[in-house]
Write a protein that holds these residues in place. Structure first.
Motif, short mmCIF file in Angstrom:
data_model
loop_
_atom_site.label_atom_id
_atom_site.label_comp_id
_atom_site.label_asym_id
_atom_site.label_seq_id
_atom_site.Cartn_x
_atom_site.Cartn_y
_atom_site.Cartn_z
N ARG A 6 0.86 -1.18 0.00
CA ARG A 6 0.00 0.00 0.00
C ARG A 6 0.90 1.23 0.00
O ARG A 6 1.83 1.32 0.80
CB ARG A 6 -0.88 -0.03 1.24
CG ARG A 6 -1.75 1.16 1.44
CD ARG A 6 -2.55 0.97 2.72
NE ARG A 6 -3.39 2.11 2.99
CZ ARG A 6 -4.11 2.27 4.06
NH1 ARG A 6 -4.11 1.33 5.00
NH2 ARG A 6 -4.84 3.33 4.24
N GLU A 7 0.61 2.16 -0.89
CA GLU A 7 1.36 3.42 -0.94
C GLU A 7 0.79 4.37 0.12
O GLU A 7 -0.42 4.45 0.31
CB GLU A 7 1.26 4.04 -2.32
CG GLU A 7 1.76 3.15 -3.43
CD GLU A 7 3.23 2.84 -3.32
OE1 GLU A 7 4.02 3.74 -3.02
OE2 GLU A 7 3.59 1.67 -3.51
N ALA A 8 1.68 5.10 0.79
CA ALA A 8 1.25 6.01 1.85
C ALA A 8 2.23 7.17 1.96
O ALA A 8 3.27 7.18 1.31
CB ALA A 8 1.14 5.26 3.17
N ILE A 9 1.86 8.12 2.80
CA ILE A 9 2.72 9.25 3.11
C ILE A 9 3.03 9.20 4.61
O ILE A 9 2.11 9.14 5.44
CB ILE A 9 2.05 10.58 2.75
CG1 ILE A 9 1.77 10.62 1.25
CG2 ILE A 9 2.91 11.76 3.19
CD1 ILE A 9 0.93 11.79 0.81
N LEU A 10 4.30 9.20 4.93
CA LEU A 10 4.72 9.12 6.32
C LEU A 10 4.40 10.42 7.04
O LEU A 10 4.70 11.51 6.54
CB LEU A 10 6.22 8.84 6.40
CG LEU A 10 6.80 8.71 7.79
CD1 LEU A 10 6.27 7.46 8.47
CD2 LEU A 10 8.31 8.69 7.74
N ARG A 11 3.80 10.33 8.20
CA ARG A 11 3.52 11.49 9.03
C ARG A 11 4.48 11.57 10.21
O ARG A 11 4.93 12.64 10.57
CB ARG A 11 2.08 11.45 9.55
CG ARG A 11 1.05 11.52 8.45
CD ARG A 11 1.12 12.86 7.77
NE ARG A 11 0.29 12.88 6.58
CZ ARG A 11 0.56 13.59 5.52
NH1 ARG A 11 1.64 14.33 5.47
NH2 ARG A 11 -0.23 13.57 4.48
N ARG A 12 4.76 10.41 10.83
CA ARG A 12 5.64 10.43 12.00
C ARG A 12 6.09 9.00 12.31
O ARG A 12 5.38 8.05 12.05
CB ARG A 12 4.86 10.99 13.19
CG ARG A 12 5.65 11.11 14.45
CD ARG A 12 4.84 11.72 15.59
NE ARG A 12 3.86 10.74 16.08
CZ ARG A 12 2.57 10.99 16.24
NH1 ARG A 12 2.07 12.16 15.94
NH2 ARG A 12 1.77 10.06 16.70
N VAL A 13 7.29 8.88 12.87
CA VAL A 13 7.78 7.61 13.41
C VAL A 13 8.08 7.86 14.87
O VAL A 13 8.86 8.75 15.23
CB VAL A 13 9.05 7.12 12.68
CG1 VAL A 13 9.59 5.87 13.34
CG2 VAL A 13 8.77 6.88 11.21
N GLN A 14 7.45 7.07 15.72
CA GLN A 14 7.61 7.22 17.16
C GLN A 14 8.21 5.94 17.74
O GLN A 14 7.54 4.91 17.79
CB GLN A 14 6.26 7.49 17.82
CG GLN A 14 6.30 7.63 19.32
CD GLN A 14 7.05 8.87 19.74
OE1 GLN A 14 6.85 9.94 19.19
NE2 GLN A 14 7.94 8.72 20.69
N PRO A 15 9.50 5.97 18.14
CA PRO A 15 10.07 4.79 18.79
C PRO A 15 9.43 4.58 20.15
O PRO A 15 9.17 5.54 20.87
CB PRO A 15 11.55 5.11 18.93
CG PRO A 15 11.77 6.41 18.26
CD PRO A 15 10.45 7.04 18.00
N ILE A 16 9.17 3.33 20.48
CA ILE A 16 8.60 3.01 21.79
C ILE A 16 9.32 1.79 22.35
O ILE A 16 9.90 1.00 21.61
CB ILE A 16 7.08 2.73 21.71
CG1 ILE A 16 6.79 1.56 20.80
CG2 ILE A 16 6.32 3.96 21.26
CD1 ILE A 16 5.39 1.05 20.93
#
Length: 76
Positions: A6-16
């Motif tokens: 699925r193609e998408a646009i990254l908004r944020r990556v949050q390490p947890i």
């Protein structure tokens, strides 16, 4: 989606970290509706490369309805 990409646009990556296990919450929106709702997928650090920036076009790889990899795509 059950299987595929699925193609998408990254908004944020949050390490947890949950009990010492590091994962990443990947927040993204559909590339066909960038102003639409945002979605979140939790993946392990091995499932994505470093250096993603908000707004990057990405491709999400699904297996059995779960995101298994996040890849950078070339803008069209």
């Amino acid at each position: 989606m059950l299987n595929g990409t699925r193609e998408a646009i990254l908004r944020r990556v949050q390490p947890i970290s949950i009990h010492g296990q590091v994962s990443c919450d990947v927040v993204f929106s559909d590339s066909n509706d960038p102003e639409g709702p945002v979605h979140t997928a939790r993946v392990g650090p091995e499932a994505m490369a470093h250096g993603f920036e908000p707004g990057d076009p990405i491709s999400l790889v699904y297996l059995m309805g779960s995101v298994t990899a996040v890849r950078r795509t070339v803008p069209r």
